[in-house]
Design an enzyme around this catalytic site. Sequence first.
Site, PDB file in Angstrom:
ATOM      1  N   VAL A  22      -3.848  -0.412  -2.852  1.00 53.64           N
ATOM      2  CA  VAL A  22      -4.875  -1.392  -2.485  1.00 53.64           C
ATOM      3  C   VAL A  22      -4.265  -2.786  -2.477  1.00 53.64           C
ATOM      4  O   VAL A  22      -3.882  -3.324  -3.522  1.00 53.64           O
ATOM      5  CB  VAL A  22      -6.067  -1.352  -3.469  1.00 53.64           C
ATOM      6  N   ASN A  24      -4.604  -6.969  -0.805  1.00 55.34           N
ATOM      7  CA  ASN A  24      -5.671  -7.937  -0.549  1.00 55.34           C
ATOM      8  C   ASN A  24      -6.223  -7.836   0.865  1.00 55.34           C
ATOM      9  O   ASN A  24      -7.403  -8.100   1.094  1.00 55.34           O
ATOM     10  CB  ASN A  24      -5.155  -9.359  -0.802  1.00 55.34           C
ATOM     11  N   ASN A  26      -5.100  -5.022   3.309  1.00 54.51           N
ATOM     12  CA  ASN A  26      -5.177  -3.621   3.720  1.00 54.51           C
ATOM     13  C   ASN A  26      -5.063  -2.675   2.535  1.00 54.51           C
ATOM     14  O   ASN A  26      -4.429  -3.004   1.528  1.00 54.51           O
ATOM     15  CB  ASN A  26      -4.079  -3.281   4.728  1.00 54.51           C
ATOM     16  N   THR A  27      -5.680  -1.511   2.673  1.00 51.91           N
ATOM     17  CA  THR A  27      -5.523  -0.418   1.730  1.00 51.91           C
ATOM     18  C   THR A  27      -4.869   0.733   2.476  1.00 51.91           C
ATOM     19  O   THR A  27      -5.334   1.130   3.543  1.00 51.91           O
ATOM     20  CB  THR A  27      -6.885   0.027   1.158  1.00 51.91           C
ATOM     21  N   VAL A  28      -3.786   1.249   1.914  1.00 50.78           N
ATOM     22  CA  VAL A  28      -3.051   2.338   2.543  1.00 50.78           C
ATOM     23  C   VAL A  28      -3.184   3.584   1.687  1.00 50.78           C
ATOM     24  O   VAL A  28      -2.992   3.548   0.473  1.00 50.78           O
ATOM     25  CB  VAL A  28      -1.564   1.978   2.736  1.00 50.78           C
ATOM     26  N   TYR A 115      11.208  -9.738 -16.644  1.00 47.71           N
ATOM     27  CA  TYR A 115      10.303 -10.824 -16.257  1.00 47.71           C
ATOM     28  C   TYR A 115       9.812 -11.472 -17.539  1.00 47.71           C
ATOM     29  O   TYR A 115       9.693 -10.795 -18.564  1.00 47.71           O
ATOM     30  CB  TYR A 115       9.125 -10.220 -15.476  1.00 47.71           C
ATOM     31  N   GLY A 122       2.875  -7.932 -10.085  1.00 51.02           N
ATOM     32  CA  GLY A 122       1.926  -7.118  -9.336  1.00 51.02           C
ATOM     33  C   GLY A 122       2.374  -5.669  -9.262  1.00 51.02           C
ATOM     34  O   GLY A 122       3.569  -5.373  -9.110  1.00 51.02           O
ATOM     35  N   ASP A 124       2.098  -3.547  -6.949  1.00 48.48           N
ATOM     36  CA  ASP A 124       2.749  -3.202  -5.681  1.00 48.48           C
ATOM     37  C   ASP A 124       4.222  -3.574  -5.673  1.00 48.48           C
ATOM     38  O   ASP A 124       5.056  -2.869  -5.090  1.00 48.48           O
ATOM     39  CB  ASP A 124       2.022  -3.868  -4.511  1.00 48.48           C
TER      40      ASP A 124
END
Length: 271
Positions: A22, A24, A26-28, A115, A122, A124
Site C-alpha cells: 500500500v 500513498n 497506488n496499491t499493488v 538508521y 518506511g 516499502d
Amino acid sequence: LYRVPRTACRVPRFLMLLVIDVGNTNTVLGLYKGKELARSWRLTTDKARTADEWAMVVHELFSLSGLHFPDVSNVIISCVVPPLLNTLETLCDNYFKLKPLVVGPGIKTGMPIQYDNPREVGADRIVNAVAAYAKKQASLIVVDFGTATTFDYISCRGEYQGGAIAPGLSISAEALYERASKLPRVEIVCPPQVIAKNTVNSMQSGLFYGYVGLVDGIVGRMKQESREKPHVMATGGLATLIAPYSQTIDEVDNSLTLEGLRIIYERNHVA
C-alpha cells in the site's frame, strides 16, 4: 455479498501467498505460487474504501483470473498509509479467514538497519532493500519512483545504510500547475526536445529532464560518499519512463517490492 458459504467451500486447486503493498498513490497486489509471481494488479489507493469495498474489488480481479478467495493461503502487507492497515486486516479476517503478516517493527527482515531510528524507515523502503540484496548480493542503490522518490543504499554486507527522499515527479508537476496561475496541468512524458517551442512542452521538458538530472545527481553523490560501485536498481510507476534517459540506473525491476514481501514472508513463516 462475496463471502464463500461454508456449504460452497471447495478444496482449492493450489494455495497462494497474497502480497499487498500500500503506497500513498497506488496499491499493488500480487499472488505468488511458490516463488513464482502468478498475477499482479495496481489499484488507486483510496483511504475511504471500506473492507467490504476492498473485497468487491479483489473479488472482481480474482474472477477475471479464474481465482477464488479460498485459493489464498497466506497474506503479507506493507503499508505506508496507517488508516488503511486496519481496513486490510479486516478484509483478511472477514473474507480470507486469515491473519496477515504486517511489515513493521519486530518482523524478521534478515537485514540490519543502520538508521538513527530504524522505526522511522518506511516499510516499502526496507522491503525493496531486502529484495534487491537477495537478487544481487552486492552493494546497491534502490530508486523507487512513487508519490515520493526514495533513494536507498545497501552495503555489500547487506546492511541498510539509509538514503534520501525527494518529491515525486507527479507531485512536482501538480505543484507547478497549482502554484503558477497561467500554467496548465500537463501529462508527464518525455518531450520531443529540451529546447521546447510551446508552454506544454516547456513544462514537460523542465519536469522530465529536471527529474532525470535529480536522479543522476543524487545517485552520483551517493556513489561518491559510499566509495563503492553499487548496482543501481529502479522500481515504481515511473521507473520505465525515466530509466532509459538516466546515466546511472542499471536495471528496472517493477516487481521488486512484491518480491521483497515474498522473501520477508518466508523468513517469518513457521512451517
